[in-house]
Scaffold this motif. Structure first.
Motif, mmCIF file in Angstrom:
data_model
loop_
_atom_site.group_PDB
_atom_site.id
_atom_site.type_symbol
_atom_site.label_atom_id
_atom_site.label_comp_id
_atom_site.label_asym_id
_atom_site.label_seq_id
_atom_site.Cartn_x
_atom_site.Cartn_y
_atom_site.Cartn_z
ATOM 1 N N GLU A 1 -0.900 14.865 3.125
ATOM 2 C CA GLU A 1 -0.489 15.805 4.107
ATOM 3 C C GLU A 1 -1.755 16.378 4.835
ATOM 4 O O GLU A 1 -2.063 16.194 5.844
ATOM 5 C CB GLU A 1 0.571 16.616 3.707
ATOM 6 N N VAL A 2 -2.687 17.077 3.806
ATOM 7 C CA VAL A 2 -3.628 17.763 4.252
ATOM 8 C C VAL A 2 -4.659 17.144 4.643
ATOM 9 O O VAL A 2 -5.150 17.436 6.072
ATOM 10 C CB VAL A 2 -4.390 18.813 3.159
ATOM 11 N N LEU B 1 -3.909 15.544 8.126
ATOM 12 C CA LEU B 1 -3.835 16.587 9.112
ATOM 13 C C LEU B 1 -5.342 16.984 9.379
ATOM 14 O O LEU B 1 -5.486 17.397 10.598
ATOM 15 C CB LEU B 1 -3.287 17.791 8.374
ATOM 16 N N GLN C 1 -6.648 14.586 11.701
ATOM 17 C CA GLN C 1 -5.954 14.757 13.095
ATOM 18 C C GLN C 1 -6.550 15.888 13.672
ATOM 19 O O GLN C 1 -7.118 15.677 14.822
ATOM 20 C CB GLN C 1 -4.438 15.093 12.744
ATOM 21 N N LEU C 2 -6.673 17.147 13.098
ATOM 22 C CA LEU C 2 -7.593 18.366 13.415
ATOM 23 C C LEU C 2 -8.823 18.002 14.025
ATOM 24 O O LEU C 2 -9.189 18.680 15.114
ATOM 25 C CB LEU C 2 -7.509 19.409 12.449
ATOM 26 N N ILE D 1 -8.295 25.878 12.058
ATOM 27 C CA ILE D 1 -7.197 25.814 13.340
ATOM 28 C C ILE D 1 -7.154 27.159 14.053
ATOM 29 O O ILE D 1 -6.917 27.073 15.243
ATOM 30 C CB ILE D 1 -5.909 25.512 12.568
ATOM 31 N N ARG E 1 0.580 20.150 18.483
ATOM 32 C CA ARG E 1 0.375 19.694 17.229
ATOM 33 C C ARG E 1 -0.518 20.432 16.062
ATOM 34 O O ARG E 1 -0.253 20.293 15.192
ATOM 35 C CB ARG E 1 -0.485 18.251 17.307
ATOM 36 N N ALA E 2 -1.508 21.260 16.734
ATOM 37 C CA ALA E 2 -2.288 22.068 15.759
ATOM 38 C C ALA E 2 -1.309 23.187 15.133
ATOM 39 O O ALA E 2 -1.626 23.446 14.031
ATOM 40 C CB ALA E 2 -3.475 22.779 16.555
ATOM 41 N N GLU F 1 1.933 22.947 14.666
ATOM 42 C CA GLU F 1 2.471 22.207 13.891
ATOM 43 C C GLU F 1 1.761 22.022 12.354
ATOM 44 O O GLU F 1 2.283 22.090 11.341
ATOM 45 C CB GLU F 1 2.782 21.084 14.320
ATOM 46 N N ALA F 2 0.494 22.052 12.592
ATOM 47 C CA ALA F 2 -0.133 21.504 11.544
ATOM 48 C C ALA F 2 -0.405 22.745 10.583
ATOM 49 O O ALA F 2 -0.440 22.935 9.585
ATOM 50 C CB ALA F 2 -1.674 20.971 11.910
ATOM 51 N N LYS G 1 2.824 23.633 8.884
ATOM 52 C CA LYS G 1 2.766 22.991 7.608
ATOM 53 C C LYS G 1 1.854 23.493 6.565
ATOM 54 O O LYS G 1 2.329 23.690 5.442
ATOM 55 C CB LYS G 1 2.092 21.381 7.983
ATOM 56 N N LEU G 2 0.671 23.789 6.961
ATOM 57 C CA LEU G 2 -0.178 24.398 6.090
ATOM 58 C C LEU G 2 0.242 25.835 5.374
ATOM 59 O O LEU G 2 0.181 25.817 4.275
ATOM 60 C CB LEU G 2 -1.613 24.704 6.477
#
Lengths: 231, 246
Positions: free
Chosen positions: A174-175, A178, A181-182, B58, B214-215, B217-218, B221-222
């Motif tokens: 996941e990370v 992620l 993606q970031l 982020i 999306r960011a 959302e990330a 999640k984190l």
């Protein structure tokens, strides 16, 4: 000869006992637990056998040994009292208290067996066997204690190891994507920042040029109108 | 009987020794478990720090994206107002073209009038000169005609000068006509380009909003993962403390 026997006998018993101590079960890192705190990666090897199998195997061995012990006890109970046995155990007891207990001389098993057959009478050998069995029982008890500890340790650390593995998997599945993606988002943002600045400048330039040109045309038109109107 | 007693004594001694060894093993096992616990805690803390770094990243990129969103939104609005202003410019240019047409027509008329006047004056001067050349006039009439010729010649010169000036105005009118035509053409191109920019800004704005979501959302999640991890970490710590208490 008798003195030699008195010296050899404790040595053999000691060697048998110490052999058991030397083969004490080596405890290893709990299965399923990461040891690398810095990286956090769960790099461990699973035991070949499961904990349940290990427990069953040990219990079966203990049962087997207890059976042998019972049989030997019956034999011992059938023996007459002898001084040799009393001296033998007395000397074993004395040797246990000695500081040499911790540092036994390694004696090969075959030599011990041969020495026993040559040097000792049947009753003495029986006592020695009994002592050996005792050693095995003690050894088994020790293994059982270790196994219990090991079981408790695994029961405690397995949950942690499981937790750790779960997070390692989460980090990986996941990370990490992620973060990728970031990074992609950040690249797109950077491109957009430059693009927007360029478009903004272009828009302003277009507008400024248009305003300037229109003002010039208006001035010229007005000028012509004034000049021609005056004629 | 003595043997049995001694065997029992020997067994007891051995059991005592074994108990000592067992204690050592137990302590070793406890130590390993503690090491395992420490390693687990360290690993989880490392994960937590990694997540914290990602969250910080982020947060920073979100701030930058917010700024970018503002800029893009401003561009989108600017492009809209610019497009409108350029359309107004086009409208004004067409009005200028109309005014130019009027001016050009006026200038043409003036030039035509000037040419006609010049022709008439030149013709009149010519007639007067022929009369003088034939010498058919009396002396007093001749002086009057000569005076008339001088006057008309001056008028012709003046008309010619004004006609030259009108010609230059005509040239300027033509240049203005050309410039206005070019401006109108360029204005159409500029409007089209600004419209493209506006549409592009709109697309970028939508894409940035998607990225923002999306960011976010990330980040959520984190945050969830981190909260879960902290909870587990606390549980491990509490388990340790509880174990140490008795």
């Amino acid at each position: 000869m008798r003195r030699l026997r008195h010296v050899s006998l404790p040595l053999i018993a000691l060697a048998l006992f110490a052999g058991g101590c030397a083969t004490a079960p080596t405890t290893s890192q709990p299965a399923g637990l990461a040891t690398s705190g810095a990286t956090g990666t769960a790099s461990q090897t699973k035991p070949a056998r499961t904990l349940s199998e290990l427990v069953h195997e040990t219990v079966a061995t203990i049962d087997q040994m207890l059976g042998r012990y019972d049989a030997m006890l019956k034999t011992i109970q059938g023996l007459s009292d002898t001084k040799a046995a009393a001296v033998l155990l007395d000397e074993i007891g004395a040797y246990v208290k000695d500081d040499r207990w911790e540092k036994p001389d390694p004696i090969p098993e075959e030599k011990l067996q041969a020495a026993m057959l040559e040097e000792f009478s049947r009753p003495s050998r029986t006592v020695l066997t009994h002592t050996s069995l005792n050693k095995e029982l003690v050894d088994l008890s020790r293994r059982l204690i270790a196994l219990n500890n090991r079981t408790a340790e695994l029961a405690a650390s397995y949950a942690q190891g499981k937790t750790l593995r779960a997070y390692a998997a989460k980090m990986r599945r996941e990370v990490m994507p992620l973060m990728a993606q970031l990074r992609a988002l950040a690249v797109a943002d950077t491109a957009d920042t430059a693009g927007i600045a360029h478009l903004d400048a272009e828009t302003k330039k277009i507008l400024a040029t248009s305003r300037q040109s229109l003002r010039a045309l208006e001035r010229e038109t007005h000028s012509l109108e004034s000049e021609i109107g005056g004629k | 009987m003595t043997t049995k007693v001694l065997v029992s004594v020997g067994s007891s001694i051995a059991a005592v020794v074994a108990a000592g060894t067992g204690t050592q093993i137990y302590q070793r096992s406890q130590q390993e478990r503690e090491e395992a616990r420490v390693a687990t805690v360290a690993a989880l803390q490392s994960f937590d720090q990694a997540i914290e770094r990602v969250k910080t990243s982020i947060r920073q990129s979100t701030e930058m994206r917010d700024d970018l969103l503002k800029r893009t939104d401003a561009l989108f609005k600017d492009a809209g107002s610019t497009e409108q202003e350029l359309l107004d410019h086009g409208e004004k240019a067409r009005e200028l073209q109309k005014r130019h047409a009027t001016v050009a027509a006026e200038a043409g008329k003036l030039v035509a009038d000037a040419k006609r006047s010049l022709g008439e004056a030149t013709a009149a001067v010519g007639v007067c000169r022929q009369i003088l050349l034939k010498d058919s006039l009396k002396a007093d009439q001749a002086s009057a005609v000569q005076e008339d010729i001088r006057t008309k010649t001056a008028i012709v010169k003046d008309v010619r000068a004004r006609m030259d000036e009108l010609t230059r105005l005509g040239t300027r009118c033509e240049a203005l006509e050309h410039s206005l035509a070019m401006f109108v053409q360029q204005n159409k191109g500029a409007v089209a380009r600004v419209r493209e920019i506006r549409e592009e800004a709109e697309e970028k704005l939508a894409a940035q909003k998607t990225r923002h979501a999306r960011a976010q959302e990330a980040a959520d999640k984190l945050a969830r993962l981190q909260a879960e991890m902290k909870k587990d970490l606390e549980a491990i710590k509490v388990a340790k403390e509880t174990k140490q208490e008795p």
